[in-house]
Structure formats: structure tokens, C-alpha cells
Write a protein that holds these residues in place. Structure first.
Motif, PDB file in Angstrom:
ATOM      1  N   GLN A 125       0.837  -1.195   0.000  1.00 24.18           N
ATOM      2  CA  GLN A 125       0.000   0.000   0.000  1.00 24.18           C
ATOM      3  C   GLN A 125       0.876   1.250   0.000  1.00 24.18           C
ATOM      4  O   GLN A 125       1.756   1.396   0.850  1.00 24.18           O
ATOM      5  N   THR A 126       0.659   2.105  -0.958  1.00 26.49           N
ATOM      6  CA  THR A 126       1.412   3.355  -1.015  1.00 26.49           C
ATOM      7  C   THR A 126       0.542   4.515  -0.545  1.00 26.49           C
ATOM      8  O   THR A 126      -0.675   4.480  -0.671  1.00 26.49           O
ATOM      9  N   TRP A 127       1.214   5.528   0.005  1.00 25.90           N
ATOM     10  CA  TRP A 127       0.527   6.729   0.478  1.00 25.90           C
ATOM     11  C   TRP A 127       0.754   7.871  -0.501  1.00 25.90           C
ATOM     12  O   TRP A 127       1.752   7.890  -1.225  1.00 25.90           O
ATOM     13  N   ASN A 128      -0.174   8.802  -0.499  1.00 27.88           N
ATOM     14  CA  ASN A 128      -0.107   9.875  -1.482  1.00 27.88           C
ATOM     15  C   ASN A 128      -0.905  11.089  -1.012  1.00 27.88           C
ATOM     16  O   ASN A 128      -1.632  11.025  -0.022  1.00 27.88           O
ATOM     17  N   MET A 129      -0.769  12.154  -1.755  1.00 31.14           N
ATOM     18  CA  MET A 129      -1.645  13.310  -1.582  1.00 31.14           C
ATOM     19  C   MET A 129      -2.840  13.155  -2.510  1.00 31.14           C
ATOM     20  O   MET A 129      -2.715  12.604  -3.600  1.00 31.14           O
ATOM     21  N   TRP A 130      -3.996  13.624  -2.066  1.00 24.56           N
ATOM     22  CA  TRP A 130      -5.133  13.828  -2.955  1.00 24.56           C
ATOM     23  C   TRP A 130      -5.252  15.339  -3.142  1.00 24.56           C
ATOM     24  O   TRP A 130      -5.298  16.093  -2.168  1.00 24.56           O
ATOM     25  N   ASN A 249      -3.955   7.028   1.624  1.00 25.74           N
ATOM     26  CA  ASN A 249      -3.399   6.045   0.700  1.00 25.74           C
ATOM     27  C   ASN A 249      -4.392   5.771  -0.423  1.00 25.74           C
ATOM     28  O   ASN A 249      -5.492   6.314  -0.453  1.00 25.74           O
ATOM     29  N   LEU A 250      -3.990   4.917  -1.351  1.00 19.34           N
ATOM     30  CA  LEU A 250      -4.843   4.641  -2.512  1.00 19.34           C
ATOM     31  C   LEU A 250      -6.061   3.802  -2.170  1.00 19.34           C
ATOM     32  O   LEU A 250      -6.911   3.556  -3.026  1.00 19.34           O
ATOM     33  N   GLY A 251      -6.161   3.395  -0.899  1.00 21.70           N
ATOM     34  CA  GLY A 251      -7.366   2.695  -0.471  1.00 21.70           C
ATOM     35  C   GLY A 251      -8.598   3.560  -0.547  1.00 21.70           C
ATOM     36  O   GLY A 251      -9.728   3.059  -0.570  1.00 21.70           O
ATOM     37  N   SER A 252      -8.410   4.872  -0.593  1.00 17.65           N
ATOM     38  CA  SER A 252      -9.544   5.794  -0.693  1.00 17.65           C
ATOM     39  C   SER A 252      -9.879   6.143  -2.135  1.00 17.65           C
ATOM     40  O   SER A 252     -10.773   6.953  -2.390  1.00 17.65           O
ATOM     41  N   ALA A 253      -9.182   5.527  -3.093  1.00 17.26           N
ATOM     42  CA  ALA A 253      -9.365   5.878  -4.503  1.00 17.26           C
ATOM     43  C   ALA A 253     -10.784   5.630  -4.998  1.00 17.26           C
ATOM     44  O   ALA A 253     -11.356   6.460  -5.711  1.00 17.26           O
ATOM     45  N   ALA A 254     -11.354   4.488  -4.636  1.00 20.43           N
ATOM     46  CA  ALA A 254     -12.707   4.172  -5.117  1.00 20.43           C
ATOM     47  C   ALA A 254     -13.711   5.200  -4.627  1.00 20.43           C
ATOM     48  O   ALA A 254     -14.606   5.628  -5.367  1.00 20.43           O
ATOM     49  N   SER A 255     -13.556   5.624  -3.375  1.00 21.81           N
ATOM     50  CA  SER A 255     -14.439   6.641  -2.811  1.00 21.81           C
ATOM     51  C   SER A 255     -14.270   7.974  -3.527  1.00 21.81           C
ATOM     52  O   SER A 255     -15.248   8.671  -3.817  1.00 21.81           O
ATOM     53  N   MET A 256     -13.027   8.338  -3.822  1.00 19.47           N
ATOM     54  CA  MET A 256     -12.756   9.590  -4.530  1.00 19.47           C
ATOM     55  C   MET A 256     -13.354   9.561  -5.936  1.00 19.47           C
ATOM     56  O   MET A 256     -14.001  10.507  -6.378  1.00 19.47           O
ATOM     57  N   GLU A 257     -13.133   8.462  -6.613  1.00 17.92           N
ATOM     58  CA  GLU A 257     -13.631   8.335  -7.983  1.00 17.92           C
ATOM     59  C   GLU A 257     -15.147   8.438  -8.013  1.00 17.92           C
ATOM     60  O   GLU A 257     -15.729   9.093  -8.885  1.00 17.92           O
ATOM     61  N   SER A 258     -15.818   7.819  -7.041  1.00 16.44           N
ATOM     62  CA  SER A 258     -17.270   7.872  -6.977  1.00 16.44           C
ATOM     63  C   SER A 258     -17.760   9.282  -6.664  1.00 16.44           C
ATOM     64  O   SER A 258     -18.701   9.778  -7.298  1.00 16.44           O
ATOM     65  N   ALA A 259     -17.114   9.948  -5.699  1.00 14.96           N
ATOM     66  CA  ALA A 259     -17.551  11.284  -5.279  1.00 14.96           C
ATOM     67  C   ALA A 259     -17.443  12.301  -6.399  1.00 14.96           C
ATOM     68  O   ALA A 259     -18.298  13.184  -6.543  1.00 14.96           O
ATOM     69  N   PHE A 260     -16.397  12.175  -7.217  1.00 15.71           N
ATOM     70  CA  PHE A 260     -16.180  13.136  -8.305  1.00 15.71           C
ATOM     71  C   PHE A 260     -16.661  12.599  -9.648  1.00 15.71           C
ATOM     72  O   PHE A 260     -16.371  13.181 -10.693  1.00 15.71           O
ATOM     73  N   GLU A 261     -17.390  11.484  -9.597  1.00 12.46           N
ATOM     74  CA  GLU A 261     -17.965  10.875 -10.800  1.00 12.46           C
ATOM     75  C   GLU A 261     -16.905  10.666 -11.880  1.00 12.46           C
ATOM     76  O   GLU A 261     -17.136  10.900 -13.061  1.00 12.46           O
ATOM     77  N   ALA A 270      -1.241  12.070  -6.077  1.00 18.62           N
ATOM     78  CA  ALA A 270       0.108  12.538  -6.394  1.00 18.62           C
ATOM     79  C   ALA A 270       1.097  12.070  -5.341  1.00 18.62           C
ATOM     80  O   ALA A 270       0.747  11.867  -4.175  1.00 18.62           O
ATOM     81  N   LYS A 271       2.359  11.907  -5.774  1.00 16.64           N
ATOM     82  CA  LYS A 271       3.428  11.578  -4.843  1.00 16.64           C
ATOM     83  C   LYS A 271       3.648  12.738  -3.873  1.00 16.64           C
ATOM     84  O   LYS A 271       3.287  13.879  -4.155  1.00 16.64           O
ATOM     85  N   HIS A 282       9.344   7.924   0.977  1.00 15.72           N
ATOM     86  CA  HIS A 282       8.073   7.271   1.291  1.00 15.72           C
ATOM     87  C   HIS A 282       8.299   6.338   2.470  1.00 15.72           C
ATOM     88  O   HIS A 282       9.384   5.761   2.628  1.00 15.72           O
ATOM     89  N   ALA A 283       7.291   6.190   3.303  1.00 11.76           N
ATOM     90  CA  ALA A 283       7.397   5.236   4.412  1.00 11.76           C
ATOM     91  C   ALA A 283       7.676   3.845   3.867  1.00 11.76           C
ATOM     92  O   ALA A 283       7.214   3.483   2.779  1.00 11.76           O
TER      93      ALA A 283
END
Length: 412
Positions: A125-130, A249-261, A270-271, A282-283
Motif C-alpha cells: 500500500q502506497t501513500w499519497n496526496m489527494w 493512501n490509494l485505499g480511498s481511490a474508489a471513494s474519490m472516484e465515486s464522489a467526483f464521478e 500525487a506523490k 516514502h514510508a
């Protein structure tokens, strides 16, 4: 372990499960029974924060009612004998060659001797900025690639009169984990301990970051209630147009994609910005995996479930949902991981020559406890009751004591 139908029942507890994630685990339970008709998988998804799950599991361990399989890998459960050593199962597994060797090595770091495999890794699992890229476009800026630009963007994206802030800080549950990786990304330091056993967490550069991030930004370029925000609060702030940058982390990607359609003109993963040395820190990739209860009465059946979880089909499906990079190397060949607007960022982080992973001491049995202990102190810094130096000196002392205890246990 035998139910009335003569089938073997295997219990599996999963941590921090949302409604969407529970659908996956329900599907997996059905899939197990399809592949192995003699096995009934009882899936229990525990909602809430990871600490809620761990408390529930600890109570079950004490009561002798813990499940056969868990998906939260903790070093203290290695040292207290709760986990089964999976070496024999893994070495005789015909598909072991499909599992990323680096992740096997990472998981073995939880064993003080570096030999026992106490969790079968399913992903990294990688971490990132949204980042709200549409907001940056309004001020004619790109995604920040260095820390000076980051803090300048946070300032310029803020319009407090309209309840819009450049940044949302995680001041509640999980705050220490986030702050820790960000300060090391800023300082460029990749070692947690010096040769003499002293901690680097209170280095001047890390202190400098905490001042800039927590003190100089909080309640100026962030909302006041960031003091108690956990992850779901950060996600809500970002998705509702109240924050321009959050860290997860990218675990929130599905939620982000859904929220912004899926409108990627509005947001992007982003890194982290590069340190002054020019590289991104990176950790260290956290050991993740499925573990088996050493007291399970159904170990052979539990292993069948665990190994099926690492099959190409299941690992691909899981990692698409969780936004993680599969441990099964065949699963990584799915174009989702190389062409997705956000997963490609994770792959870039994992493979880029410009990214360095620090030696995050996940192997310390009390590492997660130390992070939890620091969270009230982080809030104290945000509210002006403690200085960044005091926070990090306290943090360093706790890490140094844990490191000393760990090294002494290795010698024994």
C-alpha cells in the motif's frame, strides 16, 4: 470446527470494513465454498477504525474465541505466540513463485530472527496526496513537487471566508501515522535510528516540518475542527469542496472516484513533494497479510482459504477495491494497475528511481502503541499547549526505548 452439515467452518475477521468492502468479503465467502465445497467460510467484517478491530480481537484472544484467520498483521502477536508460522505451508505451496519475494521478506521482518513467515502478504500500500487540481488551475499552479511549493499552494488555495481551505490536517485518530511519514518526506531522512540507537525523529528538519505543518497551518489554512478529524472527516472535507489537499493512501481511490464521478479534471493522486535532497521519501511498505491463529482447529482448511485469497482472480479483485498493489505478480499485469489515473501513481511510487523508502520500524512490537500515545500530543501542539520540539523529543524517547527492548529480545 465441524458444523451440522459435516463441512469445516473457517472464521475470518477483516478490519475496518465498509459496506462496499463487505460486499467483496461476502463474495469471497461464496467463492471459497464454490472452490472448496467442504469449507464454509464465516466472514466477519468489523467496521470502524483499526483500533476498534484490534480491541475486539484482543478480547477474543483472551476469551479463546479468536478467529482462524485475521487480516491485520501486528508484531506483538508474533512475539506472544498467537500467530502460526506459515513457512511449512508456504514452502510446499505450488503457487509460491507467484508471490512477490520482497513482500515475503518484509513480512519476515516481524520475526526478530528474520526467518518466520507469520502472515501471507496480499498487497502493498502506497501513500499519497489527494489534490484538487481544478483549484490549482484557478491559481495557475501545478501539483506541488517540492515542499516550498506545497506550503505556498496551501496558503493560496485558502479562502476562509467561504469555508474553503488549502489543507485538511488529520488531528484525530491516525494523526501520528500521517504526520510521521510527512515529516520524513520533508526531511529526506531514510533511517529511523542512528548506529548508537538514537532516534532521528526529533531531528531539526523534522521539527521544522511540524512547526510549518501543524503550527503555522492549523486554523489558518485549515479548518478549526481539524483538531479531531479522522480519515472519514478528511475525505468528506475534500470531496465536499472544503479542502484542497489531504493525505491518505490509494485505499480511498474508489471513494474519490465515486464522489467526483470519475472527473479527473477535478482531482488527482500525487506523490509527496521531494525533499531538499531532490528525492521523494516514502514510508517503508508496511507488512500486510493474512495470519493464522496458532490455536486454530482447522489449519489445513484455513490455509486453503488463505492461499485462495492470493489467487490471481481474488487478489486482483481485492486490490482494485482497496487501491493496493497485488502481492500476486500475475495480478499486477492487469491493465488497471498500469493505466488507472490513480493506481499508476502507486506503481510509480513503488518503482521510481526518485523514490526512497525509509526503514519504518514496523517490527517493533510497541510501534503502533507509540503512535497512539503520540496522538494527544499532536493535538496539544495544534492547540499551542506543547511545542514541536517537545512532541518529537517525547516521541524519540519512546522509540529509543522500544528499539533497545527489541534488540535485547533478538540477542536472547
Amino acid at each position: 470446527g465441524e458444523n451440522s452439515g459435516g463441512e469445516t467452518k473457517v472464521t475470518f475477521w477483516a478490519a475496518a470494513v465498509t459496506e462496499e468492502r463487505q460486499e467483496f468479503f461476502d463474495w469471497f465467502a461464496d467463492y471459497v465454498n464454490e472452490v472448496y465445497p467442504e469449507i464454509t467460510l464465516e466472514m466477519v467484517g468489523v467496521p470502524g477504525n483499526l483500533s476498534d478491530y484490534r480491541q475486539k480481537l484482543d478480547v477474543a484472544i483472551q476469551a479463546g474465541t479468536a478467529p482462524d484467520i485475521t487480516n491485520d498483521f501486528r508484531p506483538e502477536l508474533v512475539t506472544n505466540g498467537y500467530y502460526e508460522n506459515l513457512n511449512t505451508y508456504f514452502e510446499s505451496w505450488e503457487d509460491k513463485g507467484n508471490i512477490n519475494e520482497a513482500l515475503i521478506k518484509s513480512n519476515k521482518s516481524y520475526d526478530p530472527a528474520g526467518e518466520g513467515l507469520y502472515a501471507l502478504p496480499y498487497s502493498s500500500q502506497t501513500w499519497n496526496m489527494w489534490v484538487r487540481t481544478d483549484w490549482l488551475k484557478e491559481i495557475n499552479q501545478e501539483i506541488p513537487t517540492n515542499w516550498d511549493a506545497f506550503f505556498e499552494d496551501v496558503k493560496n488555495l485558502t479562502d476562509a471566508n467561504n469555508d474553503r481551505y488549502g489543507l485538511c490536517i488529520r488531528g484525530g485518530a491516525g494523526s501520528a501515522n500521517t504526520l510521521e511519514m510527512l515529516m520524513y518526506a520533508y526531511s529526506g531522512i531514510t533511517n529511523y535510528f542512528n548506529e548508537d540507537g538514537s532516534s532521528t525523529i526529533n531531528s531539526p528538519k523534522n521539527v521544522e516540518f511540524v512547526q510549518k505543518y501543524l503550527v503555522d497551518c492549523y486554523n489558518i489554512y485549515t479548518a478549526q475542527d481539524d483538531l479531531t478529524k479522522g480519515w472519514s472527516d478528511l475525505a468528506n472535507a475534500f470531496q465536499s469542496g472544503k479542502a484542497g489537499i489531504v493525505v491518505h493512501n490509494l485505499g480511498s481511490a474508489a471513494s474519490m472516484e465515486s464522489a467526483f464521478e470519475a472527473d479527473y479534471s477535478k482531482f488527482q493522486a500525487a506523490k509527496f513533494p521531494a525533499s531538499e535532497e531532490g528525492y521523494v521519501v516514502h514510508a517503508g511498505l508496511m507488512p500486510l497479510g493474512l495470519s493464522m491463529n496458532a490455536n486454530s482447529k482447522n489449519k489445513e482448511a484455513a490455509w486453503k482459504v488463505m492461499s485462495l485469497y492470493l489467487s490471481e482472480e481474488v487478489n486482483t479483485k481485492y486490490c482494485k477495491l482497496y487501491g493496493e498493489i497485488p502481492a500476486n505478480v500475475k495480478a499486477t499485469e492487469d491493465e488497471f494497475f498500469s493505466k488507472s489515473p490513480y493506481m499508476s501513481v502507486g506503481v510509480d511510487i513503488a518503482t521510481s528511481e526518485n523514490v526512497r523508502f525509509n526503514d519504518t520500524p514496523y517490527y517493533l512490537p510497541t510501534y503502533s502503541n507509540i503512535q497512539s500515545d503520540m496522538e494527544p500530543n499532536i493535538q496539544a501542539v495544534m492547540s499551542g499547549e506543547m511545542t514541536p520540539q517537545q512532541l518529537l523529543d517525547t516521541w524519540a524517547q519512546a522509540l529509543e526505548e522500544a528499539y533497545k527492548d527489541y534488540n535485547e529480545s533478538v540477542k536472547k
